[in-house]
Design a protein around this motif. Structure first.
Motif, mmCIF file in Angstrom:
data_model
loop_
_atom_site.group_PDB
_atom_site.id
_atom_site.type_symbol
_atom_site.label_atom_id
_atom_site.label_comp_id
_atom_site.label_asym_id
_atom_site.label_seq_id
_atom_site.Cartn_x
_atom_site.Cartn_y
_atom_site.Cartn_z
ATOM 1 N N ASN A 433 45.271 -48.740 -6.273
ATOM 2 C CA ASN A 433 44.034 -49.811 -5.641
ATOM 3 C C ASN A 433 43.110 -49.272 -4.756
ATOM 4 O O ASN A 433 42.189 -49.889 -4.502
ATOM 5 C CB ASN A 433 44.571 -51.143 -5.546
ATOM 6 N N ASP A 434 43.123 -47.887 -4.338
ATOM 7 C CA ASP A 434 42.237 -47.428 -3.106
ATOM 8 C C ASP A 434 41.133 -46.982 -4.223
ATOM 9 O O ASP A 434 41.267 -46.794 -5.412
ATOM 10 C CB ASP A 434 42.916 -46.084 -2.762
ATOM 11 N N LEU A 435 40.077 -46.835 -3.547
ATOM 12 C CA LEU A 435 38.838 -46.435 -4.207
ATOM 13 C C LEU A 435 38.706 -44.844 -4.002
ATOM 14 O O LEU A 435 38.671 -44.466 -3.046
ATOM 15 C CB LEU A 435 37.395 -47.292 -3.550
ATOM 16 N N TRP A 436 38.371 -44.324 -5.179
ATOM 17 C CA TRP A 436 38.090 -42.956 -5.191
ATOM 18 C C TRP A 436 36.652 -42.601 -5.444
ATOM 19 O O TRP A 436 35.873 -43.060 -6.536
ATOM 20 C CB TRP A 436 39.071 -42.381 -6.292
ATOM 21 N N LEU A 437 36.130 -41.686 -4.797
ATOM 22 C CA LEU A 437 34.566 -41.274 -4.660
ATOM 23 C C LEU A 437 34.484 -39.861 -5.037
ATOM 24 O O LEU A 437 35.283 -38.961 -4.429
ATOM 25 C CB LEU A 437 33.732 -41.781 -3.830
ATOM 26 N N HIS A 438 33.533 -39.241 -5.815
ATOM 27 C CA HIS A 438 33.504 -37.806 -5.778
ATOM 28 C C HIS A 438 31.863 -37.634 -6.087
ATOM 29 O O HIS A 438 31.434 -38.370 -7.240
ATOM 30 C CB HIS A 438 34.194 -37.372 -6.965
ATOM 31 N N ALA A 439 31.175 -36.427 -5.665
ATOM 32 C CA ALA A 439 29.804 -36.174 -6.132
ATOM 33 C C ALA A 439 29.648 -35.944 -7.422
ATOM 34 O O ALA A 439 30.602 -35.062 -7.960
ATOM 35 C CB ALA A 439 29.287 -35.044 -5.207
ATOM 36 N N LYS A 440 28.883 -36.409 -8.260
ATOM 37 C CA LYS A 440 28.992 -36.256 -9.863
ATOM 38 C C LYS A 440 28.657 -34.691 -10.217
ATOM 39 O O LYS A 440 27.521 -34.327 -9.767
ATOM 40 C CB LYS A 440 28.065 -37.032 -10.242
ATOM 41 N N ASP A 441 29.399 -34.292 -11.087
ATOM 42 C CA ASP A 441 29.154 -32.947 -11.862
ATOM 43 C C ASP A 441 29.057 -31.658 -11.084
ATOM 44 O O ASP A 441 28.611 -30.757 -11.213
ATOM 45 C CB ASP A 441 27.746 -32.894 -12.498
ATOM 46 N N VAL A 442 29.487 -31.830 -9.629
ATOM 47 C CA VAL A 442 29.510 -30.463 -8.965
ATOM 48 C C VAL A 442 30.777 -30.595 -7.860
ATOM 49 O O VAL A 442 31.571 -31.519 -7.928
ATOM 50 C CB VAL A 442 28.450 -30.642 -7.972
ATOM 51 N N SER A 443 31.282 -29.545 -7.278
ATOM 52 C CA SER A 443 32.425 -29.414 -6.500
ATOM 53 C C SER A 443 32.460 -30.052 -5.404
ATOM 54 O O SER A 443 31.077 -30.278 -4.760
ATOM 55 C CB SER A 443 33.119 -27.937 -6.434
ATOM 56 N N GLY A 444 33.207 -30.718 -4.860
ATOM 57 C CA GLY A 444 33.300 -31.368 -3.361
ATOM 58 C C GLY A 444 34.552 -31.991 -3.113
ATOM 59 O O GLY A 444 35.507 -32.000 -3.782
ATOM 60 N N SER A 445 34.322 -32.803 -1.923
ATOM 61 C CA SER A 445 35.683 -33.363 -1.638
ATOM 62 C C SER A 445 35.793 -34.773 -2.306
ATOM 63 O O SER A 445 34.837 -35.172 -2.642
ATOM 64 C CB SER A 445 35.297 -33.443 0.039
ATOM 65 N N HIS A 446 37.227 -35.042 -2.415
ATOM 66 C CA HIS A 446 37.561 -36.108 -3.201
ATOM 67 C C HIS A 446 37.668 -37.165 -1.742
ATOM 68 O O HIS A 446 37.972 -36.879 -0.786
ATOM 69 C CB HIS A 446 39.110 -36.123 -3.468
ATOM 70 N N VAL A 447 37.286 -38.105 -2.138
ATOM 71 C CA VAL A 447 37.050 -39.381 -0.999
ATOM 72 C C VAL A 447 37.976 -40.465 -1.479
ATOM 73 O O VAL A 447 37.525 -40.968 -2.404
ATOM 74 C CB VAL A 447 35.574 -39.592 -0.775
ATOM 75 N N VAL A 448 38.693 -41.155 -0.561
ATOM 76 C CA VAL A 448 39.493 -42.160 -0.760
ATOM 77 C C VAL A 448 39.143 -43.266 0.194
ATOM 78 O O VAL A 448 39.325 -43.063 1.309
ATOM 79 C CB VAL A 448 40.868 -41.839 -0.803
ATOM 80 N N ILE A 449 38.736 -44.472 -0.043
ATOM 81 C CA ILE A 449 38.608 -45.729 0.757
ATOM 82 C C ILE A 449 39.963 -46.377 0.586
ATOM 83 O O ILE A 449 40.366 -47.124 -0.425
ATOM 84 C CB ILE A 449 37.494 -46.699 0.253
ATOM 85 N N ARG A 450 40.741 -46.572 1.656
ATOM 86 C CA ARG A 450 41.958 -47.466 1.741
ATOM 87 C C ARG A 450 41.722 -48.962 1.141
ATOM 88 O O ARG A 450 40.529 -49.649 1.808
ATOM 89 C CB ARG A 450 42.665 -47.447 3.007
ATOM 90 N N ASN A 451 42.414 -49.412 0.360
ATOM 91 C CA ASN A 451 42.390 -50.796 0.172
ATOM 92 C C ASN A 451 42.933 -51.823 0.885
ATOM 93 O O ASN A 451 44.031 -51.585 1.348
ATOM 94 C CB ASN A 451 42.801 -51.209 -1.383
ATOM 95 N N LEU A 452 42.086 -52.785 1.625
ATOM 96 C CA LEU A 452 42.837 -53.868 2.676
ATOM 97 C C LEU A 452 43.186 -55.020 1.676
ATOM 98 O O LEU A 452 42.142 -55.997 1.450
ATOM 99 C CB LEU A 452 41.715 -54.184 3.698
ATOM 100 N N ASN A 453 44.271 -55.086 1.794
ATOM 101 C CA ASN A 453 44.878 -56.507 0.927
ATOM 102 C C ASN A 453 44.218 -56.714 -0.237
ATOM 103 O O ASN A 453 44.200 -58.014 -0.667
ATOM 104 C CB ASN A 453 44.651 -57.685 2.099
ATOM 105 N N HIS A 454 44.135 -55.683 -1.068
ATOM 106 C CA HIS A 454 43.814 -55.753 -2.442
ATOM 107 C C HIS A 454 42.382 -56.661 -2.682
ATOM 108 O O HIS A 454 42.241 -57.426 -3.566
ATOM 109 C CB HIS A 454 45.041 -56.534 -3.496
ATOM 110 N N LEU A 455 41.534 -56.385 -1.589
ATOM 111 C CA LEU A 455 40.361 -57.194 -1.586
ATOM 112 C C LEU A 455 39.109 -56.142 -2.221
ATOM 113 O O LEU A 455 39.361 -55.004 -2.249
ATOM 114 C CB LEU A 455 40.007 -57.618 -0.290
ATOM 115 N N PRO A 456 38.027 -57.005 -2.695
ATOM 116 C CA PRO A 456 37.107 -56.061 -3.239
ATOM 117 C C PRO A 456 36.493 -55.186 -2.385
ATOM 118 O O PRO A 456 36.229 -55.770 -1.055
ATOM 119 C CB PRO A 456 36.167 -56.995 -3.950
ATOM 120 N N PHE A 457 35.759 -54.193 -2.498
ATOM 121 C CA PHE A 457 35.185 -53.383 -1.618
ATOM 122 C C PHE A 457 33.771 -53.693 -1.462
ATOM 123 O O PHE A 457 33.070 -53.833 -2.420
ATOM 124 C CB PHE A 457 35.336 -51.615 -2.200
ATOM 125 N N PRO A 458 33.431 -53.957 -0.133
ATOM 126 C CA PRO A 458 31.757 -54.147 0.059
ATOM 127 C C PRO A 458 31.035 -53.288 -0.185
ATOM 128 O O PRO A 458 31.384 -52.037 -0.151
ATOM 129 C CB PRO A 458 32.095 -54.312 1.814
#
Length: 520
Positions: A433-458
Motif C-alpha cells: 500500500n506504499d505509493l510507487w512513482l517513476h518518470a514515464k517512458d524513461v529510465s530513472g529512480s524508483h520512488v516510494v512514498i511510505r503509507n501512513l496508517n493506510h490513509l490516502p496520500f495528499p
C-alpha cells in the motif's frame, strides 16, 4: 602583517640564526595547503610549518610535530640531506631563500598567492602550489628591488609613498595618516618617515587578538586596538599568531557557522509549526464538509437543473439559509457524496497535520538544546568532536536504509540509486500500500512514498515526490515531465527482466517540473 616585508626581514634573520649549519632531513605535506620542513643537527631539531591556503597563509615553528602515518607525501627530494648555508632576504620583496649546498628553497610569501619553490644551480626544479604556473618563471637574480631611500629622493618624488615605499602596507599607511603626514611640512615629513622606519627596524612586535576577529600582527602600535601582547622574537610571535588564528579565530568562525546553520533550521521549524497550527485552526473552525453533505442529503427532493452549480437551502445547524456549491450535471446525492469524501480527507489531513506538528515541536526542542550546547563551548577541539558526533549520528540514521531519503510533510520518501537498488527498493522494502512513482517512458529512480496508517496520500505530497522522480531520471532537463504513480501492489517484476525493469498494471499520471528541492 606576517608576510609584510619589514616583518619578514626580522623573521628570515632569526630563521638563519636557528638553522644555518643544520641539515634539511625531511620535507613533506599531509594537507593540501600545508608543508613541513624538518632541520636537524647533533644538538637540536627545528620545524618550519608553512600554511598556504590563502585565508590562513602563515609560517609557524612548532617545537614538536608528529607526522601522520598515512596521507603524507614527501616533497623536494633533491634538497633532502643538504646542509643550510644561510638565509637570504630579498630587498623590498616579500620573499626569502633558504640556501642549501646545491639547492635553494624560495619562500614567495605573497598572501593568497604564496608558494614555495625549489631551484638547483638557480634553475627552477619544482614548486609546492603547482596551480600557480607563472611562478615557474621567477628568476632568483631578479627578485631584489633596490629603491633609493635617501632624503633627496623623498624630496625628488614629492614624498609619494606609493613610489618611495611600495612595501608600506595598510597598517603603516594608516599610522602615517594618524601622524598627519600629508599635512606636514617637508622637514616634518622627513622626521615622520625616519620615525616609522626606526619602528620597523626595532625588534618589538605586537599581536592583537580581538574577540571573534582575525588576530593581527604588527610592527607598530595600532590606535584603538586592545588585548595587545608584545614580543621581542619574530619566531615567538609567529607561533603565537598561528595559535591565535587556529584556536581562537578559527574556533569562533566554526562556532558561528554551526550556530547560523542551526538557527536557520530552527527558523524553518518554527515557521512550519506556525503554518501547521494555522492550518489546524483553519480546518477546525471552517465549515465542516460532512454538515454540507447532510444538508444536501436532507433535500434530495429539491429539483435542480443540469447546469446548476449552486443551491440555496435551509441550514438546520444555524437556522439560516445557506448557498452550497454543487457540481453541474450531477444529482444532489452525488454532490453530497463528494462532500463526504472531502470530509474524510479533511479528517486525514487534520490527523497528519497534528502528527507532523508533534514531530516538528520535538525537532525544535532538540535544535534549542544543540544551540545551548554550542554556546557553552569555548574549545575548538570540543566543538569539532561534538560536530563529528552529530555528523556520525546523521550518517548512521541515513545508513539504516540504502536509498536516498526525503521527508515531505511528514511522509517518508525513498529513492533508488541505480537499477539494482531500484529492484531492492521496489521488491524488498516497499509495502503493497506504499505509493510507487517513476518518470514515464524513461529510465530513472524508483520512488516510494511510505503509507501512513493506510490513509490516502495528499495531492501535494504526490506532486513533490513526482518532482524528485522526474529529477532523478533521463527527463531531469525537461521543462515538464510526466510521472506515473500507483500503489506498489500494482507493480510487478517479470521473470528474467533486466535490473530495474518492472510492469505496471494500472497507473495515473501527473505533470511536474523536475527538481530536487522540496518544501519541508
Amino acid at each position: 602583517m606576517q608576510f609584510n616585508y619589514y616583518f619578514l626581514r626580522h623573521l628570515s634573520q632569526e630563521i638563519a640564526e636557528c638553522i644555518t649549519g643544520m641539515k634539511l632531513t625531511a620535507c613533506f605535506s599531509q594537507n593540501k595547503d600545508e608543508l613541513i620542513f624538518l632541520f636537524e643537527s647533533d644538538e637540536k631539531i627545528f620545524h618550519l610549518k608553512a600554511n598556504l591556503d590563502g585565508q590562513a597563509s602563515l609560517l609557524s615553528f612548532p617545537q614538536h610535530f608528529a607526522r601522520a602515518k598515512r596521507n603524507s607525501v614527501d616533497l623536494f627530494d633533491a634538497a633532502i640531506q643538504q646542509r643550510v648555508a644561510g638565509v637570504r632576504q630579498y630587498i623590498n620583496e616579500r620573499c626569502f631563500s633558504i640556501i642549501l649546498e646545491d639547492c635553494i628553497l624560495l619562500f614567495k610569501l605573497h598572501g593568497r598567492r604564496g608558494n614555495i619553490l625549489l631551484y638547483q644551480k638557480k634553475r627552477f626544479v619544482s614548486m609546492f602550489k603547482k596551480e600557480l604556473i607563472q611562478d615557474a618563471k621567477l628568476q632568483l637574480d631578479s627578485l631584489d628591488r633596490p629603491i633609493d631611500h635617501s632624503i633627496e629622493s623623498w624630496t625628488r618624488e614629492n614624498y609619494n609613498l606609493r613610489i618611495l615605499f611600495p612595501t608600506f602596507d595598510k597598517t603603516i599607511l594608516r599610522y602615517l595618516t594618524e601622524l598627519s603626514f600629508e599635512e606636514a611640512s617637508p622637514t616634518k615629513k622627513n622626521d615622520i618617515i625616519s620615525h616609522v622606519l626606526a619602528l620597523l627596524d626595532q625588534r618589538e612586535f605586537y599581536l592583537y587578538e580581538p574577540n571573534q576577529e582575525i588576530p593581527k600582527l604588527s610592527l607598530i602600535p595600532i590606535e584603538g586596538k586592545e588585548q595587545r601582547s608584545t614580543f621581542a622574537s619574530a619566531i615567538e610571535i609567529s607561533n603565537r599568531y598561528a595559535q591565535a588564528f587556529f584556536t581562537n579565530y578559527q574556533f569562533s568562525k566554526e562556532k558561528q557557522s554551526l550556530l547560523k546553520q542551526l538557527e536557520k533550521e530552527k527558523a524553518k521549524a518554527h515557521n512550519y509549526i506556525t503554518n501547521t497550527q494555522n492550518k489546524i485552526h483553519e480546518i477546525q473552525h471552517s465549515r465542516k464538509y460532512d454538515e454540507l453533505a447532510n444538508i444536501l442529503m436532507a433535500n434530495l427532493h429539491v429539483p435542480i437543473t443540469r447546469e446548476q452549480n449552486s443551491i440555496r437551502l435551509f441550514d438546520f445547524y444555524t437556522n439560516e439559509e445557506i448557498e452550497i456549491k454543487i457540481k453541474p450535471k450531477t444529482t444532489l446525492q452525488q454532490s453530497a457524496e463528494g462532500y463526504y469524501r472531502k470530509a474524510k480527507n479533511q479528517g486525514i489531513e487534520l490527523d497528519t497535520a497534528k502528527k507532523n506538528l508533534g514531530k516538528k515541536t520535538k525537532q525544535l526542542k532538540s535544535l534549542n538544546e544543540q544551540i545551548d550546547q554550542i554556546n557553552e563551548m569555548d574549545d575548538l577541539r570540543a566543538l569539532r568532536t561534538w560536530n563529528k558526533s552529530q555528523s556520525k549520528d546523521s550518517q548512521s540514521r541515513a545508513a539504516q536504509l540504502p536509498f536516498l531519503h526525503f521527508v515531505i510533510d511528514g511522509y517518508e520518501v525513498l529513492l533508488g540509486k541505480n537499477a539494482k537498488n531500484n529492484d531492492l527498493l521496489t521488491q524488498k522494502y516497499a509495502r503493497k500500500n506504499d505509493l510507487w512513482l517513476h518518470a514515464k517512458d524513461v529510465s530513472g529512480s524508483h520512488v516510494v512514498i511510505r503509507n501512513l496508517n493506510h490513509l490516502p496520500f495528499p495531492k501535494h505530497v504526490i506532486e513533490q515526490a513526482a518532482t524528485l522522480a522526474a529529477w532523478y531520471s533521463k527527463r531531469k532537463n525537461d521543462t515538464l515531465c510526466p510521472v506515473i504513480y500507483t500503489l506498489k501492489k500494482y507493480v510487478r517484476k517479470p521473470k528474467g527482466s533486466l535490473p530495474g525493469q518492472v510492469l505496471v498494471d494500472r497507473e495515473e499520471v501527473v505533470m511536474v517540473k523536475p527538481t530536487r528541492q522540496i518544501n519541508d
